[in-house]
Design a protein around this motif. Structure first.
Motif, mmCIF file in Angstrom:
data_model
loop_
_atom_site.group_PDB
_atom_site.id
_atom_site.type_symbol
_atom_site.label_atom_id
_atom_site.label_comp_id
_atom_site.label_asym_id
_atom_site.label_seq_id
_atom_site.Cartn_x
_atom_site.Cartn_y
_atom_site.Cartn_z
ATOM 1 N N LEU A 65 0.823 -1.211 0.000
ATOM 2 C CA LEU A 65 0.000 0.000 0.000
ATOM 3 C C LEU A 65 0.857 1.262 0.000
ATOM 4 C CD1 LEU A 65 -2.855 -1.014 2.448
ATOM 5 C CD2 LEU A 65 -2.957 -0.857 -0.047
ATOM 6 N N CYS A 66 1.978 1.230 0.687
ATOM 7 C CA CYS A 66 2.882 2.385 0.677
ATOM 8 C C CYS A 66 3.473 2.622 -0.709
ATOM 9 C CB CYS A 66 4.001 2.197 1.690
ATOM 10 S SG CYS A 66 3.469 2.404 3.396
ATOM 11 N N ASN A 67 3.606 1.560 -1.492
ATOM 12 C CA ASN A 67 4.097 1.679 -2.868
ATOM 13 C C ASN A 67 2.967 1.854 -3.869
ATOM 14 O OD1 ASN A 67 6.944 1.538 -2.597
ATOM 15 N ND2 ASN A 67 6.695 -0.608 -2.006
ATOM 16 N N GLU A 68 1.791 2.206 -3.373
ATOM 17 C CA GLU A 68 0.602 2.480 -4.174
ATOM 18 C C GLU A 68 0.191 1.309 -5.056
ATOM 19 O OE1 GLU A 68 1.179 6.153 -6.230
ATOM 20 O OE2 GLU A 68 1.459 7.279 -4.377
ATOM 21 N N ASP A 69 0.371 0.104 -4.543
ATOM 22 C CA ASP A 69 -0.096 -1.105 -5.214
ATOM 23 C C ASP A 69 -1.325 -1.590 -4.447
ATOM 24 O OD1 ASP A 69 -0.516 -3.436 -6.557
ATOM 25 O OD2 ASP A 69 1.400 -4.351 -6.049
ATOM 26 N N HIS A 70 -2.487 -1.302 -4.979
ATOM 27 C CA HIS A 70 -3.721 -1.594 -4.254
ATOM 28 C C HIS A 70 -4.317 -2.944 -4.627
ATOM 29 C CE1 HIS A 70 -3.633 2.362 -2.563
ATOM 30 N NE2 HIS A 70 -3.399 2.855 -3.764
ATOM 31 N N ASN A 71 -3.600 -3.763 -5.362
ATOM 32 C CA ASN A 71 -4.051 -5.117 -5.688
ATOM 33 C C ASN A 71 -3.477 -6.095 -4.662
ATOM 34 O OD1 ASN A 71 -5.365 -4.202 -8.027
ATOM 35 N ND2 ASN A 71 -3.416 -4.211 -9.122
ATOM 36 N N TRP A 72 -3.947 -5.988 -3.447
ATOM 37 C CA TRP A 72 -3.367 -6.732 -2.339
ATOM 38 C C TRP A 72 -4.088 -8.046 -2.064
ATOM 39 C CZ3 TRP A 72 -6.656 -7.752 1.661
ATOM 40 C CH2 TRP A 72 -7.806 -6.967 1.732
ATOM 41 N N TRP A 73 -5.223 -8.300 -2.671
ATOM 42 C CA TRP A 73 -6.065 -9.440 -2.297
ATOM 43 C C TRP A 73 -5.345 -10.775 -2.432
ATOM 44 C CZ3 TRP A 73 -11.086 -8.509 -0.607
ATOM 45 C CH2 TRP A 73 -11.519 -7.195 -0.745
ATOM 46 N N TRP A 74 -4.926 -11.101 -3.650
ATOM 47 C CA TRP A 74 -4.282 -12.393 -3.862
ATOM 48 C C TRP A 74 -2.857 -12.402 -3.334
ATOM 49 C CZ3 TRP A 74 -6.730 -16.652 -4.568
ATOM 50 C CH2 TRP A 74 -7.979 -16.634 -5.157
ATOM 51 N N LYS A 75 -2.235 -11.247 -3.282
ATOM 52 C CA LYS A 75 -0.883 -11.194 -2.730
ATOM 53 C C LYS A 75 -0.895 -11.522 -1.242
ATOM 54 C CE LYS A 75 0.544 -7.894 -6.165
ATOM 55 N NZ LYS A 75 0.817 -6.496 -6.454
ATOM 56 N N SER A 76 -1.924 -11.062 -0.543
ATOM 57 C CA SER A 76 -2.004 -11.383 0.880
ATOM 58 C C SER A 76 -2.249 -12.874 1.087
ATOM 59 C CB SER A 76 -3.108 -10.572 1.549
ATOM 60 O OG SER A 76 -4.380 -10.975 1.102
ATOM 61 N N PHE A 77 -3.038 -13.490 0.228
ATOM 62 C CA PHE A 77 -3.247 -14.939 0.326
ATOM 63 C C PHE A 77 -1.955 -15.690 -0.003
ATOM 64 C CE2 PHE A 77 -4.485 -19.096 -1.228
ATOM 65 C CZ PHE A 77 -5.367 -19.516 -0.249
ATOM 66 N N ALA A 78 -1.191 -15.165 -0.956
ATOM 67 C CA ALA A 78 0.042 -15.837 -1.376
ATOM 68 C C ALA A 78 1.115 -15.815 -0.294
ATOM 69 C CB ALA A 78 0.572 -15.193 -2.651
ATOM 70 N N ALA A 132 -6.272 -11.580 8.050
ATOM 71 C CA ALA A 132 -5.525 -10.569 8.812
ATOM 72 C C ALA A 132 -5.332 -9.300 7.991
ATOM 73 C CB ALA A 132 -4.175 -11.127 9.247
ATOM 74 N N ALA A 133 -4.983 -9.455 6.711
ATOM 75 C CA ALA A 133 -4.790 -8.281 5.859
ATOM 76 C C ALA A 133 -6.117 -7.551 5.641
ATOM 77 C CB ALA A 133 -4.187 -8.700 4.521
ATOM 78 N N PHE A 134 -7.192 -8.293 5.473
ATOM 79 C CA PHE A 134 -8.508 -7.681 5.287
ATOM 80 C C PHE A 134 -8.921 -6.894 6.527
ATOM 81 C CE2 PHE A 134 -13.179 -7.809 5.113
ATOM 82 C CZ PHE A 134 -13.369 -7.230 3.872
ATOM 83 N N TRP A 135 -8.689 -7.484 7.694
ATOM 84 C CA TRP A 135 -8.999 -6.803 8.957
ATOM 85 C C TRP A 135 -8.167 -5.519 9.081
ATOM 86 C CZ3 TRP A 135 -5.697 -5.787 13.083
ATOM 87 C CH2 TRP A 135 -6.313 -5.273 14.214
ATOM 88 N N PHE A 136 -6.880 -5.598 8.728
ATOM 89 C CA PHE A 136 -5.994 -4.438 8.799
ATOM 90 C C PHE A 136 -6.458 -3.337 7.854
ATOM 91 C CE2 PHE A 136 -2.192 -2.324 7.019
ATOM 92 C CZ PHE A 136 -1.804 -1.634 8.152
#
Length: 147
Positions: A65-78, A132-136
């Motif tokens: 998110l700090c690097n302005e990459d808002h496609n975090w969904w699958w990355k958090s699962f990975a 955890a990422a979703f909660w955050f």
């Protein structure tokens, strides 16, 4: 930009490192006919692995998110899923360095069972990581006030 898998693989090293020592005892007792009797310690290690997975997922998603990459969904699962990949890589090391198995059918059976077990670990830790990422994300964006 940030390479896609580099932070994910680094984030997955933390939970794997926590479970590394216990993996040796579990695999040795399961595949070499020993008796595993330290279930209280295994429960503590499991709780610590879940907490470390959640923490590393939050840290890596925050980095994205700090690097302005808002496609975090699958990355958090990975992040959690890659920990299962590390467990499978360790099981390959265990097969060739520790176990005396050299028959192709026995190796195939071992690899099949370990692939199933590591897939279950990947799904479990990937789910923990995503939740955890979703909660955050909900917490940090829920605190933003727009007037």
């Amino acid at each position: 930009g940030v390479p896609l898998m580099a932070p994910v693989l680094v984030g997955a090293l933390f939970p794997f490192g926590v479970a590394f020592v216990e993996l040796l005892y579990i695999l040795s007792s399961f595949w070499q006919g020993g008796i595993y009797y330290v279930f209280g310690f295994l429960t503590c290690v499991f709780v610590i692995v879940v907490l470390c997975t959640a923490e590393s997922s939050i840290a890596v998603v925050y980095f994205y998110l700090c690097n302005e990459d808002h496609n975090w969904w699958w990355k958090s699962f990975a992040i959690g899923g890659a920990a299962g990949g590390y467990v499978f890589a360790y099981s390959l090391y265990f097969l060739f360095a520790v176990l005396p198995i050299r028959q192709p059918l026995s190796m195939f059976l071992y690899l099949g069972y370990m692939l199933l077990a590591c897939s279950a670990i990947s799904l479990l830790l990937g789910s923990v990581s995503f939740i955890a990422a979703f909660w955050f994300i909900r917490k940090i964006y829920g605190a933003v006030k727009i007037d």
